[in-house]
Design an enzyme around this catalytic site. Structure first.
Site, PDB file in Angstrom:
ATOM      1  N   GLN A 102       3.563  12.975  -3.301  1.00  0.00           N
ATOM      2  CA  GLN A 102       2.842  12.328  -2.200  1.00  0.00           C
ATOM      3  C   GLN A 102       2.702  13.310  -1.040  1.00  0.00           C
ATOM      4  O   GLN A 102       3.667  13.973  -0.660  1.00  0.00           O
ATOM      5  CB  GLN A 102       3.564  11.066  -1.721  1.00  0.00           C
ATOM      6  N   TYR A 174       0.537   6.565   9.386  1.00  0.00           N
ATOM      7  CA  TYR A 174       0.461   8.011   9.547  1.00  0.00           C
ATOM      8  C   TYR A 174      -0.981   8.468   9.806  1.00  0.00           C
ATOM      9  O   TYR A 174      -1.881   7.655   9.976  1.00  0.00           O
ATOM     10  CB  TYR A 174       1.109   8.702   8.350  1.00  0.00           C
ATOM     11  N   ARG A 226      -3.078   5.958  -1.172  1.00  0.00           N
ATOM     12  CA  ARG A 226      -2.269   4.820  -0.714  1.00  0.00           C
ATOM     13  C   ARG A 226      -2.812   4.286   0.604  1.00  0.00           C
ATOM     14  O   ARG A 226      -3.161   5.066   1.498  1.00  0.00           O
ATOM     15  CB  ARG A 226      -0.811   5.230  -0.538  1.00  0.00           C
ATOM     16  N   GLY A 318      10.844  -0.086  -6.006  1.00  0.00           N
ATOM     17  CA  GLY A 318      11.437   0.912  -5.138  1.00  0.00           C
ATOM     18  C   GLY A 318      12.904   0.712  -4.878  1.00  0.00           C
ATOM     19  O   GLY A 318      13.765   1.329  -5.508  1.00  0.00           O
ATOM     20  N   ARG A 319      13.215  -0.172  -3.926  1.00  0.00           N
ATOM     21  CA  ARG A 319      14.619  -0.342  -3.528  1.00  0.00           C
ATOM     22  C   ARG A 319      15.517  -0.706  -4.711  1.00  0.00           C
ATOM     23  O   ARG A 319      16.677  -0.305  -4.769  1.00  0.00           O
ATOM     24  CB  ARG A 319      14.704  -1.412  -2.432  1.00  0.00           C
TER      25      ARG A 319
END
Length: 388
Positions: A102, A174, A226, A318-319
């Protein structure tokens, strides 16, 4: 049960085949060296989790030195990082997972401290509406063009390092999202104003990355994008603008769209009357033109299969992969009842979870369950910086 749809392979339009539909999404782990070089801790962390999933997306890497957003962040801003990134790609690809790097620029979501005295930059000189955020410097047109090329250069480095793809990080507040947002982009030139002009930066980055793929990749190379569907700020990104953007993105030379949300089935953040999950509204807009990755609080095989049942191509976990590095392998072996859904603090080394990473997760209230700890100590929905 081993006949889950998420265990089936998938072949992208470019010919790249992944062995199943489970993805490890990019998650911040703050474990790179101070200069952005890959560390041994990172190699250990990813090697424990590689192999089972179809795709493994790395923690984010900055494409320019002034694009750094936080300490311990990877960098792909110079050729000198290629040897370390090559080790990372090799570790992520273990036993057949596709390794995706990424890439991003943090923009105003940084600080002069992180940038060692340099003022953060953004589309406009507007500080993020969060406590303690600095006012960035507005980028000049020539600087914008340089950053766009830096994404192309980063893609070329990812190819040379042996990755199977890159994901352009246009989400989580971002720089790419800052150009799309009417909150952070108040320009009146070709880079801002109307929703179509606010798309321009992202579309030019896709074009630069695609050119690098066409020029340097010798085998099918995956290019993903994304996106975060909404912002809560006013003014801010609303779903109507995002669906218009999604419609354009679905016709771009990318291989997938990754929809970044804290809960995969979340409805609109801004319209309480909207009852349709946002991911389904996006799916309808895409209309089969690109595969989607859905992410957010997906933990169990049943929850991953629910994503498949909705006609979404990939489920990102993910987590839960912090708790259980062998999630897919256990499902494949019919050992679902042995999947760990919490972390034993005595086993952090065995899980590749460093003290720095644990401090970061707890500081972000990342909703990571620990064995033997009460519900009220588990935290809240993941902060965007966790980047699940």
């Amino acid at each position: 049960m081993t006949n889950y749809k998420f265990l089936e392979p998938y072949t992208f339009a470019n010919g790249a085949t992944v062995k199943n539909r489970i993805v490890i999404p990019p998650m911040t782990e703050e474990s790179a060296m101070a200069d952005g070089t890959v560390s041994r801790d990172e190699l250990h962390y990813v090697s424990l989790r590689a192999g089972g999933v179809g795709m493994f997306i790395s923690p984010v890497a900055n494409v320019t030195p002034d694009g750094k957003g936080f300490e311990g962040e990877l960098s792909v801003a110079d050729d000198r990082f290629i040897p370390g990134l090559s080790k990372l790609a090799h570790a992520m690809k273990g036993h057949g997972s596709k390794a995706i790097l990424q890439i991003f620029h943090a923009g105003r979501m940084s600080s002069s401290s992180v940038l060692r005295g340099t003022q953060p930059v953004s589309a406009s000189a507007v500080a993020a509406p969060r406590e303690g955020m600095e006012t960035p410097r507005e980028l000049t047109e020539s600087e914008i063009e340089t950053i766009i090329q830096s994404f192309g250069d980063a893609t070329r480095r990812a190819i040379e390092a042996g990755f199977d793809g890159v994901e352009i990080h246009g989400a989580n507040t971002y720089l790419i999202q800052q150009f799309f947002s009417p909150n952070s982009n108040q320009r009146t030139d070709k880079w801002g104003g109307t929703v179509d002009k606010r798309m321009t930066f992202a579309l030019e980055i896709i074009k630069a990355a695609r050119k690098a793929v066409d020029d340097y990749a010798k085998s099918p190379f995956i290019l993903g994008y994304r996106i975060s569907p909404e912002e809560v700020e006013t003014p801010g990104i609303r779903l109507a603008d995002t669906l218009h953007f999604i419609d354009t993105l679905a016709d771009q030379p990318i291989d997938y769209l990754h929809i970044s949300m804290g809960n995969a089935w979340r409805t609109s953040l801004n319209d309480p009357s909207e009852q349709t999950p946002t991911i389904l509204r996006i799916k309808k807009q895409v209309n089969g033109r690109k595969p989607l990755i859905s992410v957010g609080s997906i933990k169990t095989p049943a929850e991953a299969e629910k994503v498949m049942d909705a006609g979404i191509e990939f489920a990102a976990i993910g987590r839960e992969y912090l708790c259980e590095p062998n999630w897919v392998e256990k499902v494949e072996a019919g050992l679902e009842d042995t999947i760990h859904y919490s972390i034993n603090r005595a086993e952090l080394d065995d899980l590749g979870l460093t003290p720095i990473l644990m401090t970061f997760l707890e500081g972000m209230q990342a909703n990571i369950p620990f064995e033997g700890e009460s519900e009220n100590k588990q935290g809240i929905e993941a902060s965007p910086i966790l980047n699940e």
